[in-house]
Write a protein that holds these residues in place. Sequence first.
Motif, PDB file in Angstrom:
ATOM      1  N   LYS A 151      41.972  -0.269 -17.879  1.00 33.40           N
ATOM      2  CA  LYS A 151      41.216  -0.940 -18.313  1.00 33.40           C
ATOM      3  C   LYS A 151      39.944  -1.030 -18.945  1.00 33.40           C
ATOM      4  O   LYS A 151      39.321  -1.422 -19.930  1.00 33.40           O
ATOM      5  CB  LYS A 151      41.096  -2.299 -16.999  1.00 33.40           C
ATOM      6  CG  LYS A 151      42.440  -2.790 -16.596  1.00 33.40           C
ATOM      7  CD  LYS A 151      42.126  -3.000 -15.628  1.00 33.40           C
ATOM      8  CE  LYS A 151      41.504  -4.786 -15.109  1.00 33.40           C
ATOM      9  NZ  LYS A 151      41.815  -5.517 -14.121  1.00 33.40           N
TER      10      LYS A 151
ATOM     11  N   ASP B  78      38.515  -1.478 -22.118  1.00 34.90           N
ATOM     12  CA  ASP B  78      37.352  -2.083 -22.494  1.00 34.90           C
ATOM     13  C   ASP B  78      35.886  -2.100 -23.758  1.00 34.90           C
ATOM     14  O   ASP B  78      34.667  -2.631 -24.309  1.00 34.90           O
ATOM     15  CB  ASP B  78      36.378  -2.681 -20.922  1.00 34.90           C
ATOM     16  CG  ASP B  78      36.949  -3.738 -20.391  1.00 34.90           C
ATOM     17  OD1 ASP B  78      37.940  -4.331 -21.247  1.00 34.90           O
ATOM     18  OD2 ASP B  78      37.376  -3.498 -19.422  1.00 34.90           O
TER      19      ASP B  78
ATOM     20  N   ASP C  54      52.146   1.356 -14.021  1.00 35.46           N
ATOM     21  CA  ASP C  54      50.724   1.880 -13.092  1.00 35.46           C
ATOM     22  C   ASP C  54      50.581   2.736 -12.334  1.00 35.46           C
ATOM     23  O   ASP C  54      52.014   3.657 -11.747  1.00 35.46           O
ATOM     24  CB  ASP C  54      50.491   0.605 -12.495  1.00 35.46           C
ATOM     25  CG  ASP C  54      51.180   0.205 -11.429  1.00 35.46           C
ATOM     26  OD1 ASP C  54      50.881   0.939 -10.919  1.00 35.46           O
ATOM     27  OD2 ASP C  54      50.899  -0.735 -10.971  1.00 35.46           O
TER      28      ASP C  54
ATOM     29  N   ASP D 172      45.062   0.778 -10.418  1.00 36.19           N
ATOM     30  CA  ASP D 172      44.589  -0.628 -10.770  1.00 36.19           C
ATOM     31  C   ASP D 172      46.104  -1.367 -10.822  1.00 36.19           C
ATOM     32  O   ASP D 172      46.093  -0.651 -12.191  1.00 36.19           O
ATOM     33  CB  ASP D 172      44.047  -1.250 -10.731  1.00 36.19           C
ATOM     34  CG  ASP D 172      43.433  -2.547 -11.126  1.00 36.19           C
ATOM     35  OD1 ASP D 172      43.888  -2.963 -10.980  1.00 36.19           O
ATOM     36  OD2 ASP D 172      42.335  -2.776 -12.006  1.00 36.19           O
TER      37      ASP D 172
ATOM     38  N   THR E 128      46.506  -4.700 -11.838  1.00 39.13           N
ATOM     39  CA  THR E 128      46.647  -4.804 -13.750  1.00 39.13           C
ATOM     40  C   THR E 128      46.178  -4.557 -14.369  1.00 39.13           C
ATOM     41  O   THR E 128      46.505  -5.480 -15.393  1.00 39.13           O
ATOM     42  CB  THR E 128      45.840  -6.140 -13.064  1.00 39.13           C
ATOM     43  OG1 THR E 128      44.632  -5.132 -12.114  1.00 39.13           O
ATOM     44  CG2 THR E 128      45.434  -6.502 -11.165  1.00 39.13           C
ATOM     45  N   THR E 129      46.522  -3.047 -14.774  1.00 38.49           N
ATOM     46  CA  THR E 129      45.767  -2.469 -15.823  1.00 38.49           C
ATOM     47  C   THR E 129      47.445  -2.367 -17.009  1.00 38.49           C
ATOM     48  O   THR E 129      46.496  -3.236 -18.023  1.00 38.49           O
ATOM     49  CB  THR E 129      46.239  -0.943 -15.362  1.00 38.49           C
ATOM     50  OG1 THR E 129      44.856  -0.431 -14.341  1.00 38.49           O
ATOM     51  CG2 THR E 129      46.053  -0.103 -16.694  1.00 38.49           C
TER      52      THR E 129
ATOM     53  N   ASP F 197      49.046  -5.190 -17.806  1.00 38.37           N
ATOM     54  CA  ASP F 197      48.512  -7.070 -17.971  1.00 38.37           C
ATOM     55  C   ASP F 197      47.387  -6.950 -19.654  1.00 38.37           C
ATOM     56  O   ASP F 197      47.364  -7.940 -20.244  1.00 38.37           O
ATOM     57  CB  ASP F 197      48.221  -7.438 -17.089  1.00 38.37           C
ATOM     58  CG  ASP F 197      49.981  -8.387 -16.675  1.00 38.37           C
ATOM     59  OD1 ASP F 197      51.007  -8.306 -17.708  1.00 38.37           O
ATOM     60  OD2 ASP F 197      49.349  -9.929 -16.554  1.00 38.37           O
ATOM     61  N   TYR F 198      46.961  -6.003 -18.225  1.00 37.45           N
ATOM     62  CA  TYR F 198      45.247  -6.192 -19.247  1.00 37.45           C
ATOM     63  C   TYR F 198      45.788  -5.366 -20.281  1.00 37.45           C
ATOM     64  O   TYR F 198      44.098  -5.768 -21.633  1.00 37.45           O
ATOM     65  CB  TYR F 198      44.475  -5.581 -18.416  1.00 37.45           C
ATOM     66  CG  TYR F 198      42.642  -6.120 -18.753  1.00 37.45           C
ATOM     67  CD1 TYR F 198      41.829  -6.802 -18.626  1.00 37.45           C
ATOM     68  CD2 TYR F 198      42.276  -4.551 -19.605  1.00 37.45           C
ATOM     69  CE1 TYR F 198      40.776  -7.344 -18.901  1.00 37.45           C
ATOM     70  CE2 TYR F 198      41.066  -5.153 -19.696  1.00 37.45           C
ATOM     71  CZ  TYR F 198      39.992  -5.741 -19.424  1.00 37.45           C
ATOM     72  OH  TYR F 198      38.704  -6.584 -19.386  1.00 37.45           O
TER      73      TYR F 198
ATOM     74  N   SER G   6      47.332  -7.811 -23.120  1.00 41.62           N
ATOM     75  CA  SER G   6      46.526  -8.332 -23.691  1.00 41.62           C
ATOM     76  C   SER G   6      45.543  -8.308 -24.503  1.00 41.62           C
ATOM     77  O   SER G   6      45.406  -8.505 -25.632  1.00 41.62           O
ATOM     78  CB  SER G   6      45.237  -9.340 -22.398  1.00 41.62           C
ATOM     79  OG  SER G   6      46.227  -9.561 -21.600  1.00 41.62           O
ATOM     80  N   LEU G   7      45.315  -7.374 -24.390  1.00 39.85           N
ATOM     81  CA  LEU G   7      43.834  -6.607 -25.412  1.00 39.85           C
ATOM     82  C   LEU G   7      45.196  -5.645 -26.372  1.00 39.85           C
ATOM     83  O   LEU G   7      44.242  -6.492 -27.989  1.00 39.85           O
ATOM     84  CB  LEU G   7      43.371  -5.133 -25.432  1.00 39.85           C
ATOM     85  CG  LEU G   7      42.332  -5.328 -24.197  1.00 39.85           C
ATOM     86  CD1 LEU G   7      41.385  -3.887 -23.979  1.00 39.85           C
ATOM     87  CD2 LEU G   7      41.557  -6.954 -24.694  1.00 39.85           C
TER      88      LEU G   7
ATOM     89  N   LYS H 163      51.795 -13.635 -24.851  1.00 38.35           N
ATOM     90  CA  LYS H 163      50.166 -12.968 -25.176  1.00 38.35           C
ATOM     91  C   LYS H 163      50.723 -12.588 -26.537  1.00 38.35           C
ATOM     92  O   LYS H 163      49.114 -13.091 -26.965  1.00 38.35           O
ATOM     93  CB  LYS H 163      50.711 -11.705 -23.971  1.00 38.35           C
ATOM     94  CG  LYS H 163      49.823 -11.951 -22.912  1.00 38.35           C
ATOM     95  CD  LYS H 163      49.887 -10.104 -22.543  1.00 38.35           C
ATOM     96  CE  LYS H 163      49.985  -9.877 -21.154  1.00 38.35           C
ATOM     97  NZ  LYS H 163      48.567 -10.646 -20.321  1.00 38.35           N
TER      98      LYS H 163
END
Lengths: 598, 682
Positions: B363, B367, B391, B415, B417-418, B420-421, B424-425, B479
């Motif tokens: 993530k 970012d 993950d 992590d 949640t990676t 998913d994140y 999204s990106l 998404k």
Amino acid sequence: MSMSGYQGKKSIPHITSDRLLIKGGRIINDDQSFYADIYLEDGLIKQIGENLIVPGAVKTIDANGRMVLPGGIDVNTYLQKPYHGTTTVDDFYQGTMAALAGGTTMIIDHVVPEPGGSLLAAFEMWHEAADKKSCCDYSLHVDITQWHEGVKEELEILVQDKGITSFQVYMAYKDVFQMTDSQLYEAFTFLKGLGAVVQVHAENGDLIAQEQNKILGMGITGPEGHALSRPEELESEAVFRAIMIGNRINCPVYITKVMSKSAADTIAQARKKGAVAFGEPLTASLGTDGTHYWSKNWSKAAAFVTSPPLSPDPTTPDHLNTLLACGDLQVTGSAHCAYSTSQKAIGKDNFTLIPEGTNGIEERMSIVWDKAVAVGKMDENQFVAVTSTNAAKIFNLYPRKGRIAVGSDADIVIWDPDKIKTMSAKMQNSALEYNIFEGMECHGAPLVVVSQGKIVFEDGKLHVLQGMGCFIPRKPFPEYVYQRIKTRNKRMEMLGVSRGMYDGPVYDVPATPKYITPSPSAKSSPAKNQPPPIRNLHQSNFSLSGAASRQLEGCNNTSKHYKHTTIIGTQVDDNIPRRSGHRIVNPPGGRSNITSLG
Amino acid sequence: MAEGKRTWDKEDDLPVYFGRPGTTDQVPRQKYGGMFCNVEGAFESKTIDFDALSVGKRSSRSSKSGSKRDISQEGRRDSEQGSIGTETGSGGLDEGDPGIQIKTAAGKEILQNLDEVESDRLLIKGGRIVNDDQSFYADIYIEDGLIKQLGDNLIVPGGVKTIEANGKMVIPGGIDIHTHLQMPYRGTTTVDDFFQGSKAALAGGTTMIVDHVIPEPGASLTEAFERWREWADEKTCCDYSLHVDITHWSDSTKQEVETLIKEKGVNSFLVYMAYKDLYQMTNSELYEIFTFLGELGAVVQVHAENGEIIAQEQVRMLEMGITGPEGHVLSRPEELEAEAVFRAITIASQTNCPLYVSKVMSKSAADIISQARKKGNVVFGEPITASLGTDGTHYWSKNWAKAAAFVTSPPLSPDPTTPDYLNSLLASGDLNVSGSAHCTFSTAQKAIGKDDFTQIPEGVNGIEERMAVIWDKAVVTGKMDENMFVAVTSTNAAKILNLYPRKGKIAVGSDSDLVIWDSDAVRTVSAKTHHSATEYNVFEGMELRGAPLVVICQGKIVLEDGTLHTTQGSGRFIACTPFPDYAYKRIKARKQMAVLRAVPRGMYDGPVSEFTPMSRGGTPAASARTSPTKQAPPIRNLHHSGFSLAGNPAHRGVPSEETPIRPAGRRIVIPPGGRSNITSLS
């Protein structure tokens, strides 16, 4: 503001008068403001309150409700710094006079040893020079200009015997001071062990060297080349890297000289993610910007040359003041390093040779007041915090310095928020013939400055004696910096996964690999890499992995199976026995999300 | 143009929709936000010719009853009816689904394309063509490996094999921009060679791969490139292209790079910021490489991790007695990745060079890329199948072999949640392409590192699962829309490689690499059924919605009914040309803007203090630097004249005097690569 002495000694240096009563002032600490009288004796604050019982023959200052602040602490100065066989024009006497005139009662100067030279010897040299001349209390940072094994021993002595607990490392100045990432990692690890504060000069020196070549190659030799070859991205990149390394080791990082918005933002973001990082903007970055590098007047442009450079973005000072006000940046320094124009002119044909440094020791408090408090960004308590208290906390001087409290040192400033001070080289106490804030009108200035219990500045006049300043030794492991670090240390034990030996087939690696691979195979395997429970089980029929697979309930693998059946089955099944508690080990330095530390 | 609902609805809805009276006009595709969202109705009645052609004809295609109604239209010699075509259908994937039918003309041809001349012609009828910009219904006629016609009621020669798509999505074949097939490793190679690997690719809907050439440090890049070409030419069964990794930097490397770009059709090069003492480049080298490649118009890819710190952390982990695969992720925390990405972007921005971050695994790294893009940097991020689909918690698996299977660099983030994140990106356009970094070692090979995680060969599978993982994680969850799906799996990669629109788009003249995608198929990933030769699969047990029904590569049906029909060595090398517009248009414009100018000022003629060049007290000034050779143009030596442009510096620089002299326009020189704020470029 009136001053009355029992023996009518008004306006005479009161070097011998140790007793002082400040009446009717509003005391401003970083946490609260209140009205009280202060009684000073022997250089300490002895009593605070109303209707104090004081001995006779006490000199009284009537503050008339004005603000009484803890004296400022300038955490970054370079007084009397040697350069190419000469020194900066402000020696410890001249420089500390300027500091006192601006309301700063303590400075922390940087010792810059020659690369390869002894840190101890350099420290002694600075110590001696400052003891002779300084007229306010001082302490010293030592810059680690080269990293080698021998330095470690010296650092230990400095921390344990000499009272030096802050050290600066450089990420810039390629081939001179610059350290590689590995060296930084080692230095951080070592300094953290000593409980020292690691200060970082954050700029990417490799890229600067490249950019300098490029800019010079284009025929740009003036001071604008300095700013062009050191764009703020290089600063923020290095800040990011420094904080990352700090996080890895769980070591606090203090960024000296925050000059640009992007560097400040990087610090702010890292703090929001839980990093223990501190940022120090300078008088120059808070008060002016880098558009002056393009001045037609060479000497003016050169006067602004400092590293990292002032940002050409004129909104920078505002932004930095805002971050200072909200606590994302914590302390202010001046990086006062005053070279005369003729010294600057060493680089008249080549900007890379211009000695770096700006003034700011005298202007610091007034500029922060004018840019942050007078415009309503910051309240008076935060003003005290960023000009004095936080510095005292970070460098383990609190509450001796940085606070008006019983038992603290009697370093006090009576501050007049309405007084307008016009910055000018003509008026300043520095020996420089220029002032980068020339012509700036600042609201807020000290009326009276008391240092070590003595009035050193009143009515715009200084009353100081050369060498009256004392060296203040400091202790390692400042709470403000290390409390969190210690807790995290405890929480961050790393555990390996206890699992059975792998006993499947192993590909035989030829002794001399024909092809080199992306795996870091070139790294020599470390000496101590054997985990305790490893025995060579290849020769025996007994296998621990049997035990391991027994833990995998619902999975029929025995060690023999293991070889022949596909691993697919185990992949599906072993989700079950893996206990979530063991699953994720906290990495050192914390996750990006601080909440995961818990 | 289809209704947005279409993607989600059962195909059963089709007749209702088509049967609606008076709906001959195009209905705009509904989008669900995102930066590429079209204004509703923007395409109404003004799209391409296909629309005009399709007016009123739509019901003639895609109907459930097959092609019976349209056979005699416009005198086409359509021989579908009554042909002995093989009904491949949907093979039990989804009951009640009309599926697709492949029909051969008059039974002359055999499905397996044995008759090359005849089988080169292919008609895909009634499919919904999904490009990255829009979706529409049209038939596709393919000949000689190219898309020859697109539209309704195409006039095609006889003897054409017809695929009845029944309204299913037809998308450009996927481009896997990052693979390591047949990668040499310590005397052996990865278990998936170019044949095995490209078969797996085709099975997953990927019709082109871009493999990495990894020369040994110090060895010739060109030789390595030729070796890889040889291997790939022998074995690949889909088109391929090659990236070359720059594993060391010298003047001879420069020449080789130039040759590769100008003569060999390579336009992207990977440099490493990790693997200390092996591949790792210093910042100065990176600067030089970026500058050099930026001038030649190549795309710079970076493996972004801070190798120095990794080396330190590895030693620390091993000292602590952590030797298992969990040590791999503990010694390479995601911060190291983010830091390196940040640094790479800084260097790229300084050198005004487009940057491509390969393998975005965390993530924080993603970012950094999206922040940089917002600041105007030309940077592309490539998450891989593994980071989008799973993950790094598996590193702590009690099963060593399983944990080791996940070892890749940068590691998967622990992590959870990676994925998913990152999806999204990818959907929002902050990340642009997807690769697989497919690099498969058998468990026995992984076991080289059984006692020391630093020795575990790195790599995960993902070449086959890539498209389905993205469909399942991003499109099914809402998404991403189908057009963005095409963009991130194919089109953007083609643009970066400068192969667009030959690849990555369904258009007349493009290569006929097509996939008929079944958005409803559910497949369970398993090492038992996958096409890779490895005995594990990092996505083991995952149920993925979305799968290719038919894959057409180079105009030939290579996958149908779950069966692959591939010929070893049928893949072609596709040469890439430098200066892809997608990456370089902005760079070129900035180059013109970013001219640095010196300030014309008089000579300084004040006093200069004496100084010893060999300073005793070390100074921060970069005194080691040499003087420049070129002087700024307007400099006259004014030392001998009494007149001074600078004014007497002893006057302590009065600012008010000179402000008017300095024209505001000249005051701020724009640094190369643009400011952090893109708006200041103007």
